[in-house]
Design a protein around this motif. Sequence first.
Motif, PDB file in Angstrom:
ATOM      1  N   TYR A   2       0.822  -1.084  -0.062  1.00  0.00           N
ATOM      2  CA  TYR A   2       0.089   0.075  -0.177  1.00  0.00           C
ATOM      3  C   TYR A   2       0.988   1.136  -0.062  1.00  0.00           C
ATOM      4  CZ  TYR A   2      -3.601   3.475   1.527  1.00  0.00           C
ATOM      5  OH  TYR A   2      -4.203   4.524   1.334  1.00  0.00           O
ATOM      6  N   PHE A   3       0.321   2.107  -0.686  1.00  0.00           N
ATOM      7  CA  PHE A   3       1.545   3.397  -0.966  1.00  0.00           C
ATOM      8  C   PHE A   3       0.462   4.701  -1.363  1.00  0.00           C
ATOM      9  CE2 PHE A   3       4.238   5.906  -3.850  1.00  0.00           C
ATOM     10  CZ  PHE A   3       4.822   6.848  -2.714  1.00  0.00           C
ATOM     11  N   GLU A 113      -2.378  -0.020  -4.310  1.00  0.00           N
ATOM     12  CA  GLU A 113      -2.467  -1.357  -3.490  1.00  0.00           C
ATOM     13  C   GLU A 113      -2.150  -2.438  -4.622  1.00  0.00           C
ATOM     14  OE1 GLU A 113      -6.375  -1.175  -1.255  1.00  0.00           O
ATOM     15  OE2 GLU A 113      -6.654   0.499  -2.849  1.00  0.00           O
ATOM     16  N   THR A 114      -1.201  -2.865  -4.152  1.00  0.00           N
ATOM     17  CA  THR A 114      -0.873  -3.997  -5.105  1.00  0.00           C
ATOM     18  C   THR A 114      -0.399  -5.513  -4.412  1.00  0.00           C
ATOM     19  OG1 THR A 114       1.618  -3.783  -4.694  1.00  0.00           O
ATOM     20  CG2 THR A 114       0.677  -2.123  -6.317  1.00  0.00           C
ATOM     21  N   THR A 115      -0.275  -6.447  -5.266  1.00  0.00           N
ATOM     22  CA  THR A 115       0.103  -7.749  -4.700  1.00  0.00           C
ATOM     23  C   THR A 115       1.554  -7.826  -4.203  1.00  0.00           C
ATOM     24  OG1 THR A 115       0.583  -8.685  -6.578  1.00  0.00           O
ATOM     25  CG2 THR A 115      -1.749  -8.749  -6.045  1.00  0.00           C
ATOM     26  N   LEU A 116       2.300  -6.767  -4.509  1.00  0.00           N
ATOM     27  CA  LEU A 116       3.792  -6.709  -4.095  1.00  0.00           C
ATOM     28  C   LEU A 116       3.452  -6.749  -2.450  1.00  0.00           C
ATOM     29  CD1 LEU A 116       5.163  -4.200  -6.609  1.00  0.00           C
ATOM     30  CD2 LEU A 116       5.545  -6.629  -6.538  1.00  0.00           C
ATOM     31  N   PRO A 117       4.946  -7.338  -1.622  1.00  0.00           N
ATOM     32  CA  PRO A 117       4.930  -7.165  -0.386  1.00  0.00           C
ATOM     33  C   PRO A 117       5.269  -5.818   0.114  1.00  0.00           C
ATOM     34  CG  PRO A 117       6.688  -8.621  -1.307  1.00  0.00           C
ATOM     35  CD  PRO A 117       6.010  -8.105  -2.477  1.00  0.00           C
ATOM     36  N   ASP A 118       4.650  -5.275   1.082  1.00  0.00           N
ATOM     37  CA  ASP A 118       4.854  -3.844   1.615  1.00  0.00           C
ATOM     38  C   ASP A 118       6.413  -3.882   2.062  1.00  0.00           C
ATOM     39  OD1 ASP A 118       2.623  -2.428   1.890  1.00  0.00           O
ATOM     40  OD2 ASP A 118       1.828  -3.864   3.435  1.00  0.00           O
ATOM     41  N   GLY A 119       7.284  -4.690   2.027  1.00  0.00           N
ATOM     42  CA  GLY A 119       8.768  -4.601   2.521  1.00  0.00           C
ATOM     43  C   GLY A 119       8.899  -4.263   3.774  1.00  0.00           C
ATOM     44  N   MET A 120       8.123  -4.665   4.645  1.00  0.00           N
ATOM     45  CA  MET A 120       8.201  -4.666   5.946  1.00  0.00           C
ATOM     46  C   MET A 120       9.262  -5.463   6.802  1.00  0.00           C
ATOM     47  SD  MET A 120       6.338  -2.378   7.136  1.00  0.00           S
ATOM     48  CE  MET A 120       5.127  -1.408   6.627  1.00  0.00           C
ATOM     49  N   GLU A 121       9.719  -6.547   5.911  1.00  0.00           N
ATOM     50  CA  GLU A 121      10.716  -7.395   6.215  1.00  0.00           C
ATOM     51  C   GLU A 121      12.211  -6.905   6.038  1.00  0.00           C
ATOM     52  OE1 GLU A 121       9.825  -8.062   1.926  1.00  0.00           O
ATOM     53  OE2 GLU A 121       8.449  -8.242   3.964  1.00  0.00           O
ATOM     54  N   ALA A 122      13.189  -7.388   6.687  1.00  0.00           N
ATOM     55  CA  ALA A 122      14.485  -6.759   6.285  1.00  0.00           C
ATOM     56  C   ALA A 122      15.033  -7.240   5.147  1.00  0.00           C
ATOM     57  CB  ALA A 122      15.326  -6.848   7.665  1.00  0.00           C
ATOM     58  N   GLY A 123      16.002  -6.293   4.671  1.00  0.00           N
ATOM     59  CA  GLY A 123      16.694  -6.574   3.426  1.00  0.00           C
ATOM     60  C   GLY A 123      16.280  -6.243   2.159  1.00  0.00           C
ATOM     61  N   GLY A 125      13.787  -7.131   0.390  1.00  0.00           N
ATOM     62  CA  GLY A 125      12.184  -6.572   0.232  1.00  0.00           C
ATOM     63  C   GLY A 125      12.092  -5.129   0.363  1.00  0.00           C
ATOM     64  N   VAL A 126      12.684  -4.715   1.495  1.00  0.00           N
ATOM     65  CA  VAL A 126      12.591  -3.303   1.480  1.00  0.00           C
ATOM     66  C   VAL A 126      13.104  -2.124   0.379  1.00  0.00           C
ATOM     67  CG1 VAL A 126      13.317  -1.517   3.227  1.00  0.00           C
ATOM     68  CG2 VAL A 126      12.563  -3.312   4.230  1.00  0.00           C
ATOM     69  N   GLN A 127      14.283  -2.651  -0.124  1.00  0.00           N
ATOM     70  CA  GLN A 127      15.042  -1.919  -1.186  1.00  0.00           C
ATOM     71  C   GLN A 127      14.031  -2.201  -2.320  1.00  0.00           C
ATOM     72  OE1 GLN A 127      18.646  -3.919  -1.481  1.00  0.00           O
ATOM     73  NE2 GLN A 127      19.860  -2.616  -0.097  1.00  0.00           N
ATOM     74  N   VAL A 128      13.503  -3.284  -2.782  1.00  0.00           N
ATOM     75  CA  VAL A 128      12.477  -3.203  -3.721  1.00  0.00           C
ATOM     76  C   VAL A 128      11.080  -2.363  -3.429  1.00  0.00           C
ATOM     77  CG1 VAL A 128      11.141  -4.672  -4.764  1.00  0.00           C
ATOM     78  CG2 VAL A 128      13.136  -5.673  -4.477  1.00  0.00           C
ATOM     79  N   SER A 129      10.618  -2.362  -2.343  1.00  0.00           N
ATOM     80  CA  SER A 129       9.476  -1.621  -1.923  1.00  0.00           C
ATOM     81  C   SER A 129       9.690  -0.137  -2.106  1.00  0.00           C
ATOM     82  CB  SER A 129       9.112  -1.958  -0.675  1.00  0.00           C
ATOM     83  OG  SER A 129       7.983  -1.007  -0.060  1.00  0.00           O
ATOM     84  N   GLU A 130      10.869   0.310  -1.881  1.00  0.00           N
ATOM     85  CA  GLU A 130      11.384   1.759  -1.955  1.00  0.00           C
ATOM     86  C   GLU A 130      11.410   2.059  -3.333  1.00  0.00           C
ATOM     87  OE1 GLU A 130      10.786   3.973   0.503  1.00  0.00           O
ATOM     88  OE2 GLU A 130      10.109   2.231   1.354  1.00  0.00           O
ATOM     89  N   TYR A 131      12.197   1.249  -4.175  1.00  0.00           N
ATOM     90  CA  TYR A 131      12.296   1.389  -5.476  1.00  0.00           C
ATOM     91  C   TYR A 131      10.876   1.613  -6.117  1.00  0.00           C
ATOM     92  CZ  TYR A 131      13.680   0.534 -10.544  1.00  0.00           C
ATOM     93  OH  TYR A 131      13.654   0.588 -11.725  1.00  0.00           O
ATOM     94  N   VAL A 132      10.190   0.718  -5.973  1.00  0.00           N
ATOM     95  CA  VAL A 132       8.824   0.733  -6.743  1.00  0.00           C
ATOM     96  C   VAL A 132       8.079   2.220  -6.317  1.00  0.00           C
ATOM     97  CG1 VAL A 132       6.584  -0.428  -6.727  1.00  0.00           C
ATOM     98  CG2 VAL A 132       8.660  -1.828  -6.881  1.00  0.00           C
ATOM     99  N   LYS A 133       8.326   2.345  -4.859  1.00  0.00           N
ATOM    100  CA  LYS A 133       7.591   3.513  -4.748  1.00  0.00           C
ATOM    101  C   LYS A 133       8.064   4.818  -5.437  1.00  0.00           C
ATOM    102  CE  LYS A 133       6.230   2.025  -0.008  1.00  0.00           C
ATOM    103  NZ  LYS A 133       6.073   2.019   1.297  1.00  0.00           N
TER     104      LYS A 133
END
Length: 157
Positions: A2-3, A113-123, A125-133
Amino acid sequence: MYFEHLIEINNPLNPLIEPLSVEQVWQGLMYRVEEPTVFLPGLERCTILSRQGDRVERELHFGPASVRDTVTFRYLEWVCFESLATSEHAGGRLTIRFDQPAAEHLYLRFTYETTLPDGMEAGEGVQVSEYVKAAYRESDLDTVRIIRLIAANGRPQ
C-alpha cells in the motif's frame, strides 16, 4: 503493498505553478484512460475492449506482455485503474482522487494497492519496495506534467 502520496496541482502561494481547473485536470486524467501510451513508457498500444458509462475495459500491450485492466471513475472526483495479477504482472489498483482542502488549493492523491509485499521485512524486500514507490512517484509526476502540457497546448497528435 500500500502506498499513497499527494502531488500539488495548485498553490496560490507558489507563483511558479500555473493553476489548473479541476475540469482541466479531469480532462487530462480521461486522456490517460483513452490514450495511456502518452503516459506509460514502454506501452506500445492500448485496445479498448468495452465501454459502459463510468467503466472502461482495456488491454495494454507492453511488447510480448499484455495486461487487462478495468478503469472506473466518478466525474471530477476519482479515477481507479485495476488489474488482476497474472504471471506477467503483479496486479493491483491505482486510485487517483481530487483533494481540494481549500478553494484555491488542489492536489491529486495517488493510492496504490498491489500484490507486491509491503517491504516490512528486512533486507532486499525493503529496497525493492522503496524502488517501486520511487518509480510510482516519478510516474505520477510525469502524469501531472503531461496533464499540464495538455491543458496548455491541447492533446498531442
